[in-house]
Design an enzyme around this catalytic site. Structure first.
Site, PDB file in Angstrom:
ATOM      1  N   HIS A   1     -44.153  30.673 -61.417  1.00  0.00           N
ATOM      2  CA  HIS A   1     -45.542  30.201 -61.391  1.00  0.00           C
ATOM      3  C   HIS A   1     -46.392  31.116 -60.482  1.00  0.00           C
ATOM      4  CE1 HIS A   1     -48.685  26.956 -61.361  1.00  0.00           C
ATOM      5  NE2 HIS A   1     -48.957  27.496 -60.191  1.00  0.00           N
ATOM      6  N   GLU A   2     -45.926  31.323 -59.272  1.00  0.00           N
ATOM      7  CA  GLU A   2     -46.695  32.159 -58.332  1.00  0.00           C
ATOM      8  C   GLU A   2     -46.771  33.605 -58.822  1.00  0.00           C
ATOM      9  OE1 GLU A   2     -48.413  30.640 -56.234  1.00  0.00           O
ATOM     10  OE2 GLU A   2     -47.355  28.720 -56.239  1.00  0.00           O
TER      11      GLU A   2
ATOM     12  N   HIS B   1     -49.823  34.012 -60.895  1.00  0.00           N
ATOM     13  CA  HIS B   1     -51.004  34.262 -60.047  1.00  0.00           C
ATOM     14  C   HIS B   1     -51.018  35.712 -59.570  1.00  0.00           C
ATOM     15  CE1 HIS B   1     -52.603  30.225 -59.709  1.00  0.00           C
ATOM     16  NE2 HIS B   1     -51.496  29.715 -59.195  1.00  0.00           N
TER      17      HIS B   1
END
Lengths: 494, 494
Positions: free
Chosen positions: A263-264, A267
């Site tokens: 997920h990160e 980003h």
């Protein structure tokens, strides 16, 4: 080249570079700093924020903005940059100093009180402090709405989702709200036939880290321009050329931390691919929180929970932990990573129930800001909506309206970006799949080059050139369409 | 309370807090940052330096200093603080902008050239660049000497050793210079009877780190207020409430890195014990480089290479690495940690030969700054003095005048502080031993509480209240006396 505009670029560069430095110190605070450094760090960050604010509000800035807006000959990037400069300036100067100071005091004391009230599930304890924060947030909304010529709620939303409009969110969320309860029932029933078992640990932290880094590198993360470390609350920090990701490991279960890292990474890959020639200018930064969340969720939800990715990833997981036995089957992992459950806590929610958590908060915070509801009404309304949408009622406010820090620390207008991000992720991924017919096979082989090339061209490289809405239209041919997300859920879960 | 003085405290606090933030980013750059972050970090640090300098040189500052110096009623700490404010201001404002910029350009290009010239041993290559740096350093010395009413060399020395005077250093270094050559011969002859063998590795880095941290904690380092990490060049960075130490490990030899950690711990414990009520004020900072170095060398040389410390430490070393056999005897470790060798490289030198390296550089840099020598003369004079003092001649300038970055990056006037620090360490430790008759036995048991209590009272807690000279007189009853250091060397080595 226009003179006032050129001067503005220099001034904004200073503001951004100072903000970058503060960003690195924030990362250090969360991941490296010993607890005894907290007081000094708070002073450093407060000073840097004050100095950055000082650069923004100096009287010359307003004059230069006025002049630059009269100048001609700016190209599209420069014009967009000027538009974003104006937005930053408006947000920074809309509030008078008394209100800024009162807000800072009120949110800081309310947040501290919340840290006690939450574990005790004692909402009453925090009512006076939250009333004060709400009162000041209403004043803030009023001041900003006048400057931005928009509604109260939109003025707060604009801080996180530039040019976002409640009027455009409403029909989208209404469609979801209508769809979800019955769909959830259907999924839960269907799920009863499926079962999964979490692989048994312990899973050594170094091995978890190595595996996470392996997948990060496969996705295209460049460790010459970033790091992966540990913090209590995982986040993606740092700056585009030096992205600092964090996660939190659990020896008993590697599957959550791993998905967190991915997920990160979504980003991070967005930050990394922002337009290099516009570094440290407003137009060179990420386009608001919903697009940012769309990139993390595209990686986590669309890519990494897909059959294709799990096909690629499972052998690496087995290798990392010498995994063997039925719980290491693709089938088991697919069920594990697609469990749907009506539960109380937003941050633990799956992609089917998550929107319900967000819609609830969005409706409440809007009513609160617009004066249609008061703080005392929150627990009752919260629980009622929870029951209506997910069929459950929190046993106490600890699992209900006290669970998130957002309102207590003054972050009003942020919640909708989570679900707008999830929906944008689905829509962008659908378009990527159309543009790249063999994408699924590539993902199954651990090849992500063409996907990120598409994302770079259609999202990342645009920075803040367009609004989120324009960006979606350019990338996918239409504005955010709830049917795409709904189709994704149907396809995956029913 | 005086008004101008109070305003100055506020202004200097901002300057110091901004400097603290930059200090943390420097640490990150050396220990954490991936290489791709370098360019952005350089911009952040340059901006913060510019903003800090801007706060110092604003016109109001000069007026406030003038006014505060007319005010009455300041206590001794406040008066000393004002004196140090004036010193900072004088150094910051002595040079006109053109000179600052020319210096920045010249040192940066000379340092880059030095990175090529050193490995090649090609001094000629760097002569023009170094001439430019020297020329500008002479101008800098002239400008500062006029403001400080002192000699050219003293003006540069004052930057690192406030109120240091070449006239006071000369007799001390002359005494050492006379003593060392024959003493070195004596030690080298005596040493022929002794032999030692380095314990054989490999020594796992985690075990080395754990052992280093064990000794750090025993010495009083509080890991709630600091960290130990890895960097290419070990240093003590961060801020008093969050000290960041670094070291560099060698799998084949744990003994050097360990002594390096103990050395940096000496610096760290000084920073930690600076007067808390004067944080972020000039008077609350460490008293110059010689006293700082005295604290690292007191720990490393006086304490940690002593028989008492090795008696305490050896069992822990053996335990850490499962050490057994004759090379793990106290005798072997004592000889290992006290090897004396006439060699070319300053940073690798032992405590007997180190002063020769420093005196050589001090004499040359003084002659160069005062115009009694030119850049072209450096290699010849260097080698001549090396032969005279240590009886060796570097095979090339790589092992000679090209070894240290100091002159090439503009750090003129720094070198003497190393040896002044070593001598101050001996003198302070002698006084501590007198004041604490059982100190030796305590150290042998790994108890350092009373030693650091003494150092806190007599050195650390004074910050920059006194000059180094006054500090030594108050702590030891006399100014720096070369006989104390000479006696220490005689006692340990002959």
């Amino acid at each position: 080249m226009s003179n006032a505009y050129t001067q503005l670029e220099k001034k904004f560069k200073r503001i951004h570079v100072l903000g970058d430095a503060a960003g690195m110190l924030h990362w250090d605070m969360a991941s490296m700093m010993p607890k005894g450094g907290a007081e000094a760090r708070a002073e450093q960050l407060a000073l840097m924020a004050t100095m950055g604010h000082g650069l923004m509000v100096e009287s010359e800035m307003a004059d230069l903005l006025d002049q630059a807006e009269e100048e001609t000959g700016l190209n599209v990037w420069q014009s967009a940059n000027l538009r974003e400069m104006r937005r930053s300036h408006t947000h920074a100067t809309a509030l008078d100093e008394d209100l800024v100071e009162a807000m800072s005091r009120a949110t800081s004391s309310c947040e501290q009180l919340w840290r006690q009230a939450r574990p005790e599930g004692d909402f009453k304890k925090i009512v006076p402090a939250l009333k004060e924060v709400l009162n000041l947030s209403r004043q803030k909304a009023k001041a900003k709405s006048e400057k931005l010529s928009c509604s109260l709620y939109d003025a707060l939303l604009d801080q996180y989702e530039p040019e976002g409009k409640a009027a455009e969110i409403d029909p989208i969320f209404t469609r979801l709200e209508g769809f979800l309860p019955s769909f959830l029932q259907e999924v839960l029933e269907k799920q009863q036939d499926k079962s999964f078992k979490k692989p048994a640990g312990p899973f050594a932290l170094e091995k978890q880290e190595a595996l996470g880094k392996k997948f990060m590198a496969a996705l295209g993360f460049d460790f010459d321009h970033g790091r992966l470390d540990v913090s209590l609350h995982p986040f993606c920090g740092g700056i585009p050329d030096d992205v600092r990701l964090t996660t939190r490991y659990d020896e008993a279960d590697f599957t959550s931390a791993l998905m967190g890292v991915l997920h990160e990474t979504g980003h991070a890959l967005y930050e990394r691919a922002l337009p290099k020639e516009w570094r440290n200018q407003p137009v060179g930064t990420a386009r608001g929180m919903s697009i940012h969340e769309s990139q993390s969720l595209l990686v986590e939800m669309q890519v990494c929970r897909s059959d294709a990715f799990l096909t690629y990833a499972l052998p690496h997981m087995k290798e990392a932990f010498a995994g063997a036995g039925p719980e290491w089957s693709l089938d088991n992992f697919t069920n594990l990573y697609r469990e749907v459950k009506a539960d109380y806590i937003r941050v633990d929610a799956d992609e089917v129930t998550y929107p319900a958590h967000v819609i609830l908060r969005y409706k409440l915070e809007r009513a609160l800001i617009e004066g249609d509801m008061e703080v005392e009404d929150i627990p009752h309304s919260w629980n009622e909506m929870m029951q209506k949408m997910l069929g459950i009622t929190p046993p106490s406010d600890r699992e209900g309206c006290l669970q998130d820090v957002h309102w207590y620390d003054g972050t009003w207008g942020y919640f909708p970006t989570y679900t707008l991000g999830a929906m944008s992720a689905a829509q962008l991924f659908e378009s990527a799949l159309k543009a790249l017919p063999s994408l699924d096979e590539e993902i199954a082989k651990g090849e992500f080059g063409s996907l990120f090339q598409w994302l770079n061209s259609n999202v990342h490289g645009h920075g803040s050139l367009h609004s989120s809405k324009e960006l979606m239209i350019k990338a996918t041919g239409k504005a955010l369409d709830p049917e795409v997300f709904i189709n994704h859920l149907k396809k995956r879960y029913s």
